[in-house]
Motif scaffolding. Sequence first.
Motif: not given
Lengths: 111, 111
Positions: A22, A24, A72-73
């Motif tokens: 992940q 962000t 954002e991701d």
Amino acid sequence: NAGVTQTPKFRILKIGQSMTLQCTQDMNHNYMYWYRQDPGMGLKLIYYSVGAGITDKGEVPNGYNVSRSTTEDFPLRLELAAPSQTSVYFCASSPGGDTQYFGPGTRLTVL
Amino acid sequence: QQPVQSPQAVILREGEDAVINCSSSKALYSVHWYRQKHGEAPVFLMILLKGGEQKGHEKISASFNEKKQQSSLYLTASQLSYSGTYFCGTAGGYRDDKIIFGKGTRLHILP
């Protein structure tokens, strides 16, 4: 601002397993990047994105997939992990192809 | 194509000067310099653009020879905090959304 955050910090996978790294960022940057860093080999670009819904391959995309549904991701997906994917993975973001701000990295080991 | 950095490693005493070189086999629009300390993420130092515009770090300077497709990073009166690995990254055009990094130059400053 947290800047660029990456999870997890460390991970051990078995050969053939899959996982998602992940990434962000909270700086509203359009550009985002995924790199891998092997000892003595510098930073190799895996995939990058210039905005939500737009992604493109870098130097070493094989074995990886990405998506960019939001600004954002920018998650990185590893399918069928192999020992050759043992590396440190860095995510970075940039307002416009200029200065890149790097996350702290994810250290991945595939056994 | 990956830029070539030289030297691969250098050891200096505090107060000495260092030059790190970066060369490319293709025409360049911009050269980006980053420093990475052991176990940390790369941090932006400086960008040099075709046409001579320069931005960056106040205590470290750099040059960009567009005709020779080369850049050099100058560290004068080196400090202990300068230790780390220095990477140059290159982009071939104004609309080039990605940069390709060299393998890095390891710099170690001794007290």
